[in-house]
Design a protein around this motif. Sequence first.
Motif, PDB file in Angstrom:
ATOM      1  N   UNK A  29     -28.890 -26.726   4.106  1.00 15.34           N
ATOM      2  CA  UNK A  29     -27.989 -26.615   5.222  1.00 15.34           C
ATOM      3  C   UNK A  29     -27.175 -25.166   4.916  1.00 15.34           C
ATOM      4  N   UNK A  30     -27.834 -24.280   4.562  1.00 12.91           N
ATOM      5  CA  UNK A  30     -27.358 -22.801   4.303  1.00 12.91           C
ATOM      6  C   UNK A  30     -27.689 -21.911   5.581  1.00 12.91           C
ATOM      7  N   UNK A  31     -26.653 -21.506   6.155  1.00 14.38           N
ATOM      8  CA  UNK A  31     -26.697 -20.711   7.472  1.00 14.38           C
ATOM      9  C   UNK A  31     -26.188 -19.416   7.268  1.00 14.38           C
ATOM     10  N   UNK A  32     -26.448 -18.564   8.243  1.00 16.53           N
ATOM     11  CA  UNK A  32     -25.896 -16.998   8.425  1.00 16.53           C
ATOM     12  C   UNK A  32     -25.355 -17.172   9.841  1.00 16.53           C
ATOM     13  N   UNK A  33     -24.147 -16.882  10.513  1.00 18.38           N
ATOM     14  CA  UNK A  33     -23.869 -16.960  11.684  1.00 18.38           C
ATOM     15  C   UNK A  33     -24.534 -15.649  12.471  1.00 18.38           C
ATOM     16  N   UNK A  35     -19.639 -41.929  18.803  1.00 17.36           N
ATOM     17  CA  UNK A  35     -20.727 -41.010  18.929  1.00 17.36           C
ATOM     18  C   UNK A  35     -20.792 -40.147  17.705  1.00 17.36           C
ATOM     19  N   UNK A  36     -22.285 -40.044  17.438  1.00 20.67           N
ATOM     20  CA  UNK A  36     -22.380 -38.988  16.214  1.00 20.67           C
ATOM     21  C   UNK A  36     -21.854 -37.536  16.273  1.00 20.67           C
ATOM     22  N   UNK A  37     -21.163 -37.483  15.363  1.00 18.99           N
ATOM     23  CA  UNK A  37     -20.698 -35.938  15.327  1.00 18.99           C
ATOM     24  C   UNK A  37     -21.312 -35.119  14.606  1.00 18.99           C
ATOM     25  N   UNK A  38     -21.730 -34.004  15.287  1.00 17.54           N
ATOM     26  CA  UNK A  38     -22.712 -33.084  14.223  1.00 17.54           C
ATOM     27  C   UNK A  38     -21.821 -32.658  13.033  1.00 17.54           C
ATOM     28  N   UNK A  39     -22.490 -32.278  11.821  1.00 21.47           N
ATOM     29  CA  UNK A  39     -21.837 -31.632  10.596  1.00 21.47           C
ATOM     30  C   UNK A  39     -21.427 -30.233  11.175  1.00 21.47           C
ATOM     31  N   UNK A  40     -20.385 -29.954  10.287  1.00 23.87           N
ATOM     32  CA  UNK A  40     -19.796 -28.431  10.502  1.00 23.87           C
ATOM     33  C   UNK A  40     -20.641 -27.669   9.760  1.00 23.87           C
ATOM     34  N   UNK A  41     -20.817 -26.567  10.177  1.00 27.69           N
ATOM     35  CA  UNK A  41     -21.744 -25.435   9.464  1.00 27.69           C
ATOM     36  C   UNK A  41     -21.123 -24.448   9.225  1.00 27.69           C
ATOM     37  N   UNK A  42     -21.163 -23.687   8.072  1.00 31.89           N
ATOM     38  CA  UNK A  42     -20.489 -22.601   7.417  1.00 31.89           C
ATOM     39  C   UNK A  42     -21.555 -21.460   7.037  1.00 31.89           C
ATOM     40  N   UNK A  43     -20.963 -20.328   7.245  1.00 33.86           N
ATOM     41  CA  UNK A  43     -21.766 -18.882   6.933  1.00 33.86           C
ATOM     42  C   UNK A  43     -21.542 -18.921   5.574  1.00 33.86           C
ATOM     43  N   UNK A  44     -22.785 -18.425   5.134  1.00 29.93           N
ATOM     44  CA  UNK A  44     -23.007 -18.231   3.561  1.00 29.93           C
ATOM     45  C   UNK A  44     -22.489 -16.913   3.225  1.00 29.93           C
ATOM     46  N   UNK A  56     -16.441 -17.809   9.092  1.00 32.00           N
ATOM     47  CA  UNK A  56     -17.109 -18.442  10.443  1.00 32.00           C
ATOM     48  C   UNK A  56     -17.497 -19.901   9.915  1.00 32.00           C
ATOM     49  N   UNK A  57     -17.186 -20.694  10.985  1.00 32.30           N
ATOM     50  CA  UNK A  57     -17.635 -21.996  10.971  1.00 32.30           C
ATOM     51  C   UNK A  57     -17.906 -22.513  12.511  1.00 32.30           C
ATOM     52  N   UNK A  58     -18.938 -23.552  12.537  1.00 30.41           N
ATOM     53  CA  UNK A  58     -18.955 -24.051  13.955  1.00 30.41           C
ATOM     54  C   UNK A  58     -17.860 -24.697  14.429  1.00 30.41           C
ATOM     55  N   UNK A  59     -17.019 -25.303  13.653  1.00 31.39           N
ATOM     56  CA  UNK A  59     -15.645 -25.976  14.133  1.00 31.39           C
ATOM     57  C   UNK A  59     -14.572 -24.986  14.656  1.00 31.39           C
ATOM     58  N   UNK A  60     -14.511 -23.742  13.750  1.00 30.58           N
ATOM     59  CA  UNK A  60     -13.701 -22.802  14.321  1.00 30.58           C
ATOM     60  C   UNK A  60     -14.143 -21.835  15.360  1.00 30.58           C
ATOM     61  N   UNK A  61     -15.396 -21.628  15.268  1.00 26.50           N
ATOM     62  CA  UNK A  61     -15.990 -20.709  16.410  1.00 26.50           C
ATOM     63  C   UNK A  61     -17.256 -21.305  17.038  1.00 26.50           C
ATOM     64  N   UNK A  62     -17.053 -22.176  17.900  1.00 30.91           N
ATOM     65  CA  UNK A  62     -18.091 -22.912  18.563  1.00 30.91           C
ATOM     66  C   UNK A  62     -19.195 -21.814  19.190  1.00 30.91           C
ATOM     67  N   UNK A  63     -18.649 -20.841  19.566  1.00 31.88           N
ATOM     68  CA  UNK A  63     -19.442 -19.728  20.368  1.00 31.88           C
ATOM     69  C   UNK A  63     -20.572 -19.102  19.528  1.00 31.88           C
ATOM     70  N   UNK A  64     -20.419 -19.125  18.168  1.00 33.10           N
ATOM     71  CA  UNK A  64     -21.270 -18.604  17.370  1.00 33.10           C
ATOM     72  C   UNK A  64     -22.542 -19.441  17.224  1.00 33.10           C
ATOM     73  N   UNK A  65     -23.809 -18.887  16.926  1.00 30.68           N
ATOM     74  CA  UNK A  65     -24.784 -19.581  16.370  1.00 30.68           C
ATOM     75  C   UNK A  65     -25.297 -19.492  14.852  1.00 30.68           C
ATOM     76  N   UNK A  66     -25.812 -20.326  14.509  1.00 30.65           N
ATOM     77  CA  UNK A  66     -26.086 -20.678  12.927  1.00 30.65           C
ATOM     78  C   UNK A  66     -27.348 -20.443  12.579  1.00 30.65           C
ATOM     79  N   UNK A  67     -27.917 -19.764  11.892  1.00 32.99           N
ATOM     80  CA  UNK A  67     -29.222 -19.598  11.554  1.00 32.99           C
ATOM     81  C   UNK A  67     -29.915 -19.854   9.948  1.00 32.99           C
ATOM     82  N   UNK A  68     -30.654 -20.656   9.850  1.00 34.08           N
ATOM     83  CA  UNK A  68     -31.092 -21.182   8.447  1.00 34.08           C
ATOM     84  C   UNK A  68     -31.965 -19.874   7.878  1.00 34.08           C
ATOM     85  N   UNK A  69     -31.887 -19.900   6.558  1.00 34.10           N
ATOM     86  CA  UNK A  69     -32.702 -18.851   5.978  1.00 34.10           C
ATOM     87  C   UNK A  69     -34.019 -18.809   6.000  1.00 34.10           C
TER      88      UNK A  69
END
Length: 434
Positions: free
Chosen positions: A169-173, A117-126, A132-145
């Motif tokens: 793919x730049x985000x802020x958590x 199955x497709x694994x979503x890409x890991x998101x990092x906070x800029x 913070x990353x979506x892998x280490x902190x799955x409870x956080x949400x990440x928002x595009x600029x």
Amino acid sequence: MPSFGFLDKLEQFFQTGKFGENSSKSLKKGIKAACKRFIYKDGLLMRPYRGRLLRVVRSEKEIREILTRYHDDNNHAGRERVVREIMLMYYWVGVTETVKNWVKACPVCHSRPPPPPFQPAVLFCLVYGCDASSYAFPELSFHRFPKVEEQRKKWLQVAQRDEASLRTNSYICSRHFEMSCFTLTEEGQLVLSPDAAPTLLPVTAHGNEVSVESGENFRYSNIWKDELKGAAAAAAAAAAAVIDHSAHPVSLSEAALQLQEHQYCLPGPAPDCRAARIVNEHRRRTAVEPGFITYNHIARYLSTRVLPMQGKRSRSALKRMAKRFSLIDGLLMYTRVSPPLRVPRSREEVNSILQQFHDNQGHYGQGICQRQISKHYYWGSLSRDLASWISSCQTCVNRSKRKMIRCSVSKCTNRCGPVERKLGLIFHRYFIYN
């Protein structure tokens, strides 16, 4: 399988120069047009394709043999790979469609397990200093600029980044937004408001960084800019100082550890590479100046016919090289092109040329600058010197979208951003040994 009737009639036309009996006008017209795309050579019909001659396959039996060799006997390769390898040697009408139907009907390919199955890409906070990353902190949400320029500038100011650091793919958590920035939907999910702006700083601090209290005043403060200026000044003073190792018994390894970001990395350059070029002039002469010394020897030989005190082989090479140059009005000119090009004979002259054609003419890229310089000047290291000059130009660095590079060390949040560039940090690739 495709029909080979048209290819048979085309081969007959190549052999006899005549059309077959009962050939229609449209068929004759198609054969004449196909003669421009095919070649008859050594009794075989060939098709030129991307600089190669492909043999035209003329029977269904041969097509099956080719498909068996390139798909069944090739670990049941995929359609694109089979087509790519077949088109290196063979051609027939409808290669792609034939391969597609062959792979589709292959029982071995149907019996393979489905892909994972497709694994979503890991998101990092800029945000600078946030790990913070979506892998280490799955409870956080990440928002595009945001796309609105004024709002995006506020986000960049809090993140301590610039426009060149942004990617799709730049985000802020969600760590950096207050709870009042979120609204609760009917489904019970928290959604960021369209006009929300981050105000909270990362909770982690690294090294000698000073943590700033969160609040609305941070967006209008220049604390981090003052810290950067102080760090840059300290690094420049350390680079300009001359260390007397006899008076300071500290080992080089201990001195390097005091200036390095990580203990095993190489020491970074000075914050301003052009200033470092002046400070480390005695170092750069050993790598750059020999080219200009050669030009000075050539100019002296052309004017006085006196060779330097070198070995016989070096003097012979210098005499051969001097045939490409001549002295015109006291200037060394490269005469292998028309009109002759002037040869600079010192680093200062090269720097003035690079400043004239790059800094004073709109900060164009290397290709445009090199074409303009090549119309008037010539020296051996033109491409290398121009690339180094452009890479150290702060205007080009700040406005260009460079590849976003992250440090892979655990708990390190450094990226290739404005903060890291002002601190003089450099990034190194991993060494992979075979």
